[in-house]
Design an enzyme around this catalytic site. Sequence first.
Site, PDB file in Angstrom:
ATOM      1  N   CYS A  64       0.836  -1.200   0.000  1.00 37.66           N
ATOM      2  CA  CYS A  64       0.000   0.000   0.000  1.00 37.66           C
ATOM      3  C   CYS A  64       0.869   1.249   0.000  1.00 37.66           C
ATOM      4  CB  CYS A  64      -0.891   0.032   1.235  1.00 37.66           C
ATOM      5  SG  CYS A  64      -1.972  -1.384   1.349  1.00 37.66           S
ATOM      6  N   ARG A  88       5.173   0.197  -5.963  1.00 38.66           N
ATOM      7  CA  ARG A  88       4.995  -0.693  -4.810  1.00 38.66           C
ATOM      8  C   ARG A  88       3.990  -1.797  -5.099  1.00 38.66           C
ATOM      9  NH1 ARG A  88       6.563   2.470  -0.060  1.00 38.66           N
ATOM     10  NH2 ARG A  88       5.130   1.340   1.277  1.00 38.66           N
ATOM     11  N   TRP A  96      -3.010  -2.526  -1.793  1.00 42.33           N
ATOM     12  CA  TRP A  96      -2.743  -3.918  -2.184  1.00 42.33           C
ATOM     13  C   TRP A  96      -3.571  -4.751  -1.222  1.00 42.33           C
ATOM     14  CZ3 TRP A  96       1.836  -5.402  -5.311  1.00 42.33           C
ATOM     15  CH2 TRP A  96       1.782  -6.763  -5.672  1.00 42.33           C
ATOM     16  N   ASN A 107      -1.792   1.805   5.895  1.00 45.07           N
ATOM     17  CA  ASN A 107      -0.915   0.756   5.383  1.00 45.07           C
ATOM     18  C   ASN A 107      -0.547  -0.122   6.581  1.00 45.07           C
ATOM     19  OD1 ASN A 107       1.054  -0.769   4.180  1.00 45.07           O
ATOM     20  ND2 ASN A 107       2.569   0.876   4.086  1.00 45.07           N
ATOM     21  N   GLY A 108      -0.711  -1.425   6.456  1.00 43.24           N
ATOM     22  CA  GLY A 108      -0.381  -2.318   7.580  1.00 43.24           C
ATOM     23  C   GLY A 108      -1.581  -3.175   7.936  1.00 43.24           C
ATOM     24  N   GLU A 113      23.846 -18.603   3.572  1.00 44.91           N
ATOM     25  CA  GLU A 113      23.462 -17.245   3.161  1.00 44.91           C
ATOM     26  C   GLU A 113      24.333 -16.196   3.871  1.00 44.91           C
ATOM     27  OE1 GLU A 113      21.963 -15.752   0.957  1.00 44.91           O
ATOM     28  OE2 GLU A 113      21.209 -13.851   1.719  1.00 44.91           O
ATOM     29  N   LYS A 131      26.577 -13.496   1.875  1.00 41.52           N
ATOM     30  CA  LYS A 131      26.444 -12.050   2.087  1.00 41.52           C
ATOM     31  C   LYS A 131      27.805 -11.435   2.423  1.00 41.52           C
ATOM     32  CE  LYS A 131      22.386 -11.072   1.114  1.00 41.52           C
ATOM     33  NZ  LYS A 131      22.643 -12.008   0.070  1.00 41.52           N
ATOM     34  N   GLU A 175      30.082 -11.431  -0.808  1.00 45.84           N
ATOM     35  CA  GLU A 175      29.775 -10.537  -1.920  1.00 45.84           C
ATOM     36  C   GLU A 175      29.878  -9.066  -1.527  1.00 45.84           C
ATOM     37  OE1 GLU A 175      25.844 -10.851  -3.645  1.00 45.84           O
ATOM     38  OE2 GLU A 175      24.920 -11.257  -1.726  1.00 45.84           O
ATOM     39  N   HIS A 181      34.275 -33.874   9.376  1.00 43.69           N
ATOM     40  CA  HIS A 181      34.585 -34.633   8.160  1.00 43.69           C
ATOM     41  C   HIS A 181      35.560 -33.892   7.243  1.00 43.69           C
ATOM     42  CE1 HIS A 181      31.609 -37.619   9.250  1.00 43.69           C
ATOM     43  NE2 HIS A 181      30.828 -36.614   9.610  1.00 43.69           N
ATOM     44  N   LYS A 232      22.476  -6.846 -10.434  1.00 41.66           N
ATOM     45  CA  LYS A 232      21.267  -7.165  -9.683  1.00 41.66           C
ATOM     46  C   LYS A 232      20.539  -8.350 -10.307  1.00 41.66           C
ATOM     47  CE  LYS A 232      18.147  -6.603  -6.543  1.00 41.66           C
ATOM     48  NZ  LYS A 232      18.521  -7.313  -5.310  1.00 41.66           N
TER      49      LYS A 232
HETATM   50  O1  M6R Z   1      16.833 -12.251  -9.224  1.00 48.31           O
HETATM   51  P1  M6R Z   1      17.235 -13.600  -8.663  1.00 48.31           P
HETATM   52  O2  M6R Z   1      16.658 -13.867  -7.322  1.00 48.31           O
HETATM   53  O3  M6R Z   1      16.953 -14.698  -9.621  1.00 48.31           O
HETATM   54  O4  M6R Z   1      18.802 -13.513  -8.486  1.00 48.31           O
HETATM   55  C1  M6R Z   1      19.513 -14.638  -8.070  1.00 48.31           C
HETATM   56  C2  M6R Z   1      20.904 -14.279  -7.636  1.00 48.31           C
HETATM   57  O5  M6R Z   1      21.593 -13.656  -8.683  1.00 48.31           O
HETATM   58  C3  M6R Z   1      20.901 -13.354  -6.428  1.00 48.31           C
HETATM   59  O6  M6R Z   1      20.224 -13.938  -5.357  1.00 48.31           O
HETATM   60  C4  M6R Z   1      22.341 -13.056  -5.997  1.00 48.31           C
HETATM   61  O7  M6R Z   1      22.919 -14.204  -5.476  1.00 48.31           O
HETATM   62  C5  M6R Z   1      22.398 -11.920  -4.996  1.00 48.31           C
HETATM   63  N1  M6R Z   1      23.494 -11.088  -5.300  1.00 48.31           N
HETATM   64  C6  M6R Z   1      22.567 -12.388  -3.585  1.00 48.31           C
HETATM   65  O8  M6R Z   1      22.651 -11.364  -2.677  1.00 48.31           O
END
Ligand code: M6R
Length: 610
Positions: free
Chosen positions: A2, A27, A74, A99-100, A478, A482, A485, A501, A605
Amino acid sequence: MCGIIGAIGCAHAAEILLAGLKRLEYRGYDSAGIATADASGFAVRRAVGKLSNLASTLESEPLSGETGIGHTRWATHGGVKVENAHPIIADARVAVVHNGIIENHRQLRRELTAKGAVFTSDTDSEVLAHLFAEAIDAGGGLAEATASVLAQIEGAYAFAVMAQDFPHELAIARQASPLAIGLADGAMFVGSDALALGDVSERIIFLKDGDYGVLTQDAAALYDAEGRKANREIVAISASPGLVSKEGYHHFMEKEIHEQPDVALHSLGAFQDAEGRLHLPWDVDFAAMKGVAYLGAGTSYLAGLVGRYWMESLADLPVAVEIASEFRYRQPAMSQINLALGISQSGESLDTLMALKYAGEKGADTGALVNVASSTMAREAKHVLLTRAGVEVGVASTKSYMAQLVVLLILAVVAGHQRGVINDKLRREMEVMLASLPRLLGASMACIDAIKPIATYLARVNSCLYLGRGVLYPVALEGALKLKELSYIHAEGYAGGEMKHGPIALIEEGLPVVALLSDDNHFPKMLSNIVEAKARGAEIILIATESAITKAENEAETITKMKVSVPDCNPLLAPMVLSLPIQQLAYQTATQKGTDVDQPRNLAKSVTVE
Ligand code: M6R
């Protein structure tokens, strides 16, 4: 999600409001409306569908007045119909945009109805309008009325309210959902984000959680959650039409991390009916399935790994989680895969697109779990599940991953119920548990300060391990992704039980080991893994729920000086709640190293090439 917009002191308020709604379109929404006040009272125009429908309505029935509020909705509580579109008006004298989700709306509706209030919509938001009418009748000003309403509601909200008795004022408040004020000469505005205000103001106040207040055309009287006068910083923003703003945060990633309670709220809301019961917008028969495949890349793949734990434990349905770029080239056995679900923020990752296509060609039903409704994957898959994360600008996935987790858990609950693994009672308990997630995520945000010194320490190391067990194993993966990257520090994630192992050979004096722990059935074994690592010289960074930390310290007193605690939660929610600190840890480490957080080197991205 929203979107809210409001204006006071504008010659043609309706036009300004419509332009603001256009800027909120990104949004996502399914209905919209505007209400203005002039000497003759309130008038409202609402329409379902695109904003062009509202614009046509306004063309044939224009609105006059210098004060007004607008909304893109939404649908969550209450279907997509004009009566449920905002602004919602009570007794022709209070208009609300919200919103909420007001969590105690059913009880409030019963009480208000018993006192004679007449409801015209199915929304939870309407209780706000009636509560304001009641509070205004009790006397006092609009600020007192707002404080009285806030004392009665529970949940997450951002709202703006117009009242006939106070024609030159707007009441505003926020809790867990964002709201910003735009200042201009002789006029005042309010909006869900700086983007909405971008063409009317370059001076923005971002409200903090719990803030409320009253706007006039030249003043903003603000109060904090305790009712004390609040002075909030005015942030200068440059008008950037069409761009999402950082809203005062240093980076988009920081902003997106903070949006996660709201994202969880909207992701849940999109799959709940008025009673808070979960439903899927799909006609998929999980009861008849032999197995499903989750296909994804990067963080989306890791979300799939978490989802497998849920689907297998709650629905007894086998899940093959596949790195998309591997899947389509390895001739996977497809006879037991009835449904292939592509998981992707962008809906454009070529690897995932092609893997999904391959699965479809081999006879599987196809689904897309995506954040961009207009994406190729959403268009090509037979079924679509939309995440409600909003635009994610930071290259590192944060809020879109959170939204994926929420939907994957919903999917497992619904599948488990269809397959008879979860009975009605358990399903209801899970629905209630899920509803607590936005609040838990909000509370987890308090971990930021504890993370600062740990990030300072990590920014100086070359290598780091992340450990977890059970559903926290993919969260460890994950966390490592993070950190890699964003800060370019070498990091690996391992299942705690795997250490012996091989990887335990890596441990030497001073190697940082980030250990994820919750008070679940893996606790004793994970604690042993942590103690083993510590005994070999590792510097343990414990990220855990409060009770897991207490238990761990009772059993192994000097386990660590570096610890981050998050609120206790049902173990099913631990992947979400513990993801916030691991994102923060990577973010803060990267900012201390001075890397380009929003656009890390070599990354895009959306990866649209193989
Ligand atoms: O748009 P997607 O979710 O398909 O993208 C997948 C990956 O490229 C994405 O998750 C990437 O690993 C990010 N940089 C992670 O932070």
